[in-house]
Design a protein around this motif. Structure first.
Motif, PDB file in Angstrom:
ATOM      1  N   LEU A 146       0.829  -1.207   0.000  1.00  0.00           N
ATOM      2  CA  LEU A 146       0.000   0.000   0.000  1.00  0.00           C
ATOM      3  C   LEU A 146       0.860   1.253   0.000  1.00  0.00           C
ATOM      4  O   LEU A 146       0.593   2.215  -0.717  1.00  0.00           O
ATOM      5  N   GLN A 147       1.897   1.228   0.825  1.00  0.00           N
ATOM      6  CA  GLN A 147       2.799   2.370   0.925  1.00  0.00           C
ATOM      7  C   GLN A 147       4.075   2.047   0.163  1.00  0.00           C
ATOM      8  O   GLN A 147       4.862   1.209   0.583  1.00  0.00           O
ATOM      9  N   ASN A 148       4.278   2.676  -0.960  1.00  0.00           N
ATOM     10  CA  ASN A 148       5.458   2.412  -1.778  1.00  0.00           C
ATOM     11  C   ASN A 148       6.679   3.111  -1.196  1.00  0.00           C
ATOM     12  O   ASN A 148       6.623   4.289  -0.843  1.00  0.00           O
TER      13      ASN A 148
END
Length: 761
Positions: A146-148
Motif C-alpha cells: 500500500l505504501q510504496n
C-alpha cells in the motif's frame, strides 16, 4: 470556530474520501490462466509438457495489497489440475490442494479462485496435482505494498526452475528402485578408487560401517536449469543503476547458490516479508523460497547473476547490463566423501537407522535435540547455527596435482556424464576443486542466522503454546520419506487449536536438506534474532540438524504441511494440520481419502548369461513389497535346475523388513514347494543379509553386497547356506553401460563361469 453544519459536511466528505480510497484499494483484479499440454524443446529434444497461457513459466501475476484477486483457471487438458498460491494467505477453500482444500479441476472445466490480498511481497504459484510442477505448471506473483518505498531503477522477477526431458513418473520410479544412475549421470558418483584418489578411504568405509548409501545432496540428474524459462536470460540496465531482483526458486527439487558478478547482493525481503538489509556475496536459496535482493550495476559491462545447482551439476544465468560480459566465478563442487564427526561403536552397531545416526527415538522424545542447529554426529555438537558457517575457514580441496590421471570436466551448463566412459570421469573426485558443503565458506547454506525482520514478530507471552516435535526420516534406496517415521498415507492429522502459538521442532535425521512448507501461515524462524525473528512460509531443515518454527494459529481450517522437494512429498513426507472444530464439507469428506492414496510402483531386472539366468519382478508401495525372483541354471549340471521365489515383504525401516512367501524348486521334472518365513537385515558395511525358515523344517541364510570399484565397475559377491543344499557362492564383475544395461561376468559354484547382460526395466 467551525459551525456544526460545516463540521458535519467536512466529516461526511472525509468519510466519503476514506470509503472511496477503500474501494480503490479493494479493486478486483482478474486474470485468466489456461493450462494445456504441448510439446516443448529445451535441450534439442521435443517432449510433452504442460504450459500456462502457452508458456513456461506462466505469466507473472501483479496485484496491489488490498486488491481482490479473481483468477479463472481453465483446464484444457485430459487430466485434472490445480493451482496453489504459495505463501499467499487465502481462505482454506482457495488454497488449491486437491482433496484437501477443494476437488481437483476436471478436464475441460474452469475454477475461479477469489480472495483478498492481505499482504505484499514476492510469491509464486504452481500446480499441486501429481508431478505437474515439474513439467511446467508454475509462475510468479508480485503484490505491491500500500505504501510504496523508494523505487529502484529496475524491478525484475527471476523465477528459477529445473527441467528434465524424462517423464517425472519415470523419474520417481527410477528413484524407487534404488538406482544410482542419476548420480553417475551428473558426475556425483562415488567409488572405492575415487575415495582412494582423494585420500578419503577412511571416510568411505566409515559411511559403509554406518550402513549409509552413497551420499548426495540432490536426487535427480536434470537436463537444464532455467531462469524465466531459459538457461540464459538478458535483463537491460544502465551503468550504476540499482536493480531489484525478485528471486523465486520455483524448482521441483533444486536448491541454488546465488551470486552476482558485479558485487554483493543486498537482501531486503525473504519469502515476501521485509527484513533489515544485509549484504551477501553468495548464499543458498531453498526450493520454494523467495528472496528480494538489490544489486548495483558497475560503471561498464554486463554482469552475470548465476544460480548454480546445489549439487554443482549445472546453472542458469541472468546477464544484467550492457557491453562486455563479466561472468560469476565457478563454485567448487560438494565433497560427498566427507563424513561428519566421529562415530562410536555403539552407533555403528545400533539396531536402528536412527541409532546409527546418533539420534535414537528415545533421545528425541526426551528433548535432547530440541535446540536449533546441528545436534548430532560426535564432534559436531555446538554447531548451533547450522545456517552460517562463514567463520569456518576450510578452503576448497584442490587435488589437481594428484598423481592419478583423472579427466577434468569442462565447465558447461549441459555436461552429460551418462555418455562418458572414462575411468573415474563420473566420480566426485574428477572435479578439480571440492569443498565441504555448509562448512566451507565457498559453499554456504541459507543466510538464516543474519535474517532479521524489519518489524517485531514476537507473540504475546499470554498466549498458550503447543509444542510439536517432528522427526524427518527417509530411505534413499527405497525412496520413502517420512514425518515421525510415517508417510502421509499412514498418518493422522497434526491437531492444533485456534488462538494458541504452535511451535514445530523439526529434527532432520537424514543427510539431505528438506524445505518444509506450511500452507496458509507465516511462521517465525527461531534464529537468535529474538523479537525480530524473520517470518517465512518455507524453511530449510539442514542435514542432521534441528529447526524450530512457531506460528500464530489464527487461520482456521485444514492446511497442508510438507517437504517441498516434489519427489519427497510424493513419497510420503507430508501431513495435514487440522484446527480443532473445523468441519469439512460432506463433498470434500467423501473425496478426502484420495489425498492419502499410497501409489504402487513396478520394476524388474533380468540377468541373461551364458550359464544361467536370474532376475526379479517387484511391485511396491511404501510398506509392502511383492517380489518374484527366479534363478535357472544349465551349465555344469546334469539337468536344468530352477528356483522361483515369491515373497511379500513388510518394510519396517531402512535396516529391517520381514517377509513370507513360497520357494518353488524344480529339477528333473520334479517340483518341490515350501512355505517360507524370514527377515532381511542390513548389517554394517552395507552387507545385505536374508534368513528364513521353511515348512520342511529347513532354513537358509544369505549374505551379499556389491563393492563399487569405479562409478561403472562393481565387484559383487554372495554366499548362501541352505540346510537342504549346503553352500552356494557367487562372485563377479558388472559394468554399467547406461540406465538399463550392464555387462556381467560371474562365477557360480553350481553353474561355473558365465557372462552376458543385465537388463533393468
Amino acid at each position: 470556530m467551525m459551525s456544526p453544519m460545516r463540521a458535519t459536511t467536512v466529516a461526511g466528505l472525509i468519510i466519503i474520501i476514506l470509503l472511496s480510497r477503500h474501494v480503490v484499494l479493494a479493486a478486483s483484479v482478474s486474470y485468466d490462466l489456461t493450462i494445456d499440454q504441448r510439446q516443448v524443446n529445451f535441450t534439442g529434444k521435443s517432449v510433452q509438457s504442460m504450459t500456462i497461457n502457452g508458456g513456461i513459466p506462466g505469466p507473472t501475476l501483479r496485484f496491489k495489497e488490498g486488491d481482490i484477486a479473481r483468477i479463472h483457471v481453465h483446464n484444457n487438458m485430459n487430466v485434472t489440475t490445480s493451482i496453489h498460491w504459495h505463501g499467499v494467505l487465502v481462505p482454506p477453500g482457495m488454497d488449491g490442494v486437491p482433496y484437501l482444500s477443494f476437488p481437483p479441476i476436471e478436464p475441460g472445466a474452469t475454477f475461479t479462485y477469489e480472495f483478498p490480498l492481505r499482504q505484499s511481497g514476492t510469491y509464486w504459484y504452481h500446480s499441486h496435482t501429481g508431478m505437474q510442477q515439474q513439467v511446467g505448471v508454475y509462475g510468479a506473483m508480485v503484490i505491491e505494498p500500500l505504501q510504496n518505498g523508494p523505487k529502484p531503477d529496475h524491478d525484475y522477477v527471476v523465477i528459477l526452475s529445473d527441467w528434465t526431458d524424462e517423464d517425472p513418473h519415470e523419474v520417481i520410479r527410477t528413484l524407487k528402485r534404488g538406482s544410482e544412475w542419476y548420480a553417475l549421470k551428473k558426475g556425483s558418483a562415488q567409488s572405492i578408487f575415487g575415495a582412494a584418489h582423494l585420500g578419503m578411504l577412511g571416510d568411505y568405509f566409515v559411511r559403509e560401517l554406518q550402513r549409509m548409501p552413497a551420499m548426495d545432496i540432490a536426487d535427480v540428474a536434470y537436463d537444464r536449469f532455467l531462469a524465466n524459462g531459459r538457461p540464459e536470460k538478458i535483463l537491460p540496465a544502465g551503468p550504476n543503476e540499482t536493480v531489484r531482483l525478485r528471486i523465486v526458486d520455483g524448482s521441483s527439487t533444486t536448491y541454488f547458490h546465488l551470486e552476482f558478478a558485479g558485487g554483493p547482493m543486498t537482501i531486503i525481503a525473504a519469502d515476501g516479508q521485509d527484513v533489515e538489509p544485509i549484504e551477501e556475496t553468495r548464499f543458498l536459496v531453498g526450493a520454494a523460497e523467495t528472496y528480494d535482493v538489490l544489486v548495483q550495476i558497475p560503471s561498464a559491462g554486463m554482469y552475470e547473476f548465476r544460480a548454480t545447482a546445489h549439487d554443482g551439476s549445472g546453472y542458469a544465468s541472468v546477464w544484467i547490463g550492457a557491453g562486455e560480459r563479466n561472468p560469476a566465478p565457478d563454485l567448487p563442487k560438494p565433497n560427498l566423501y566427507h563424513t561428519m564427526g566421529h562415530h562410536s561403536l555403539r552407533q555403528i552397531f545400533s539396531l536402528t537407522p536412527a541409532g546409527t545416526m546418533g539420534m535414537p527415538d528415545g533421545d528425541v522424545k526426551a528433548g535432547k535435540f530440541d535446540q536449533p542447529g546441528m545436534m548430532s554426529m560426535n564432534g559436531m555438537e555446538g554447531m548451533h547455527d547450522s545456517a552460517d558457517h562463514s567463520e569456518m575457514k576450510m578452503g576448497g580441496m584442490d587435488h589437481s596435482t594428484h598423481s592419478m590421471q583423472v579427466p577434468t570436466p569442462v565447465s558447461r551448463i549441459d555436461k552429460e556424464y551418462g555418455t562418458c566412459v572414462g575411468f573415474l570421469e563420473e566420480d566426485v573426485c574428477a572435479s578439480k576443486k571440492l569443498a565441504v558443503d555448509g562448512m566451507d565458506p565457498s559453499r554456504p547454506w541459507p543466510p538464516y542466522a543474519r535474517l532479521r525482520s524489519a518489524s517485531r514478530t514476537a507473540f504475546s507471552k499470554e498466549k498458550p503454546v503447543r509444542q510439536i516435535r517432528l522427526t524427518l526420516d527417509g530411505d534413499m534406496e527405497r525412496y520413502v520419506w517420512f514425518l515421525d517415521n510415517k508417510p502421509l498415507s499412514e498418518s493422522d492429522s497434526i491437531r492444533i487449536r485456534e488462538g494458541e502459538v504452535v511451535r514445530f521442532i523439526m529434527i532432520n535425521r537424514t543427510m539431505m536438506h528438506h524445505p518444509m512448507h506450511l500452507h496458509g501461515h507465516f511462521f517465525r524462524v527461531i534464529n537468535g534474532q529474538g523479537d525480530h525473528a524473520p517470518l517465512k512460509h518455507t524453511v530449510d531443515v539442514a542435514p542432521m540438524s534441528t529447526t524450530v518454527i512457531e506460528f500464530d494459529a489464527n487461520e482456521f481450517g485444514d492446511w497442508f504441511f510438507h517437504c517441498h522437494l516434489l519427489y519427497h512429498m510424493e513419497a510420503g513426507m507430508a501431513r495435514v494440520v487440522h484446527y480443532e472444530g473445523f468441519t469439512v464439507t460432506p463433498h470434500l469428506t467423501a473425496i478426502r481419502p484420495a489425498l492419502y492414496k499410497d501409489l504402487w510402483y513396478f520394476w524388474g531386472q533380468a540377468d541373461v548369461l551364458s550359464n544361467m539366468t536370474k532376475g526379479f519382478l517387484t511391485l511396491s508401495n511404501t510398506r509392502n513389497i511383492l517380489t518374484a525372483e527366479w534363478e535357472v541354471g544349465w551349465h555344469d549340471v546334469d539337468d536344468t535346475r530352477s528356483e522361483i521365489l515369491f515373497t511379500w515383504d513388510r518394510y519396517i525401516n531402512r535396516f529391517l523388513s520381514v517377509f513370507a512367501g513360497a520357494d518353488v524348486l524344480s529339477e528333473r521334472s520334479e517340483i518341490d514347494t515350501r512355505g517360507i518365513l524370514g527377515l532381511r537385515y542390513l548389517l554394517p558395511l552395507n552387507l545385505e543379509s536374508r534368513v528364513w525358515i521353511d515348512t520342511d523344517g529347513g532354513a537358509r541364510f544369505n549374505l551379499g553386497r556389491t563393492f563399487q570399484l569405479t562409478p561403472r565397475l562393481g565387484l559383487f559377491g554372495e554366499a548362501r547356506y541352505d540346510t537342504h543344499d549346503d553352500w552356494e557362492g557367487v562372485a563377479g564383475l558388472s559394468y554399467t553401460i547406461n540406465k538399463v544395461l550392464s555387462l556381467i561376468g560371474q562365477w557360480n559354484s553350481d553353474y561355473g563361469f558365465g557372462g552376458g547382460l543385465q537388463i533393468r526395466f
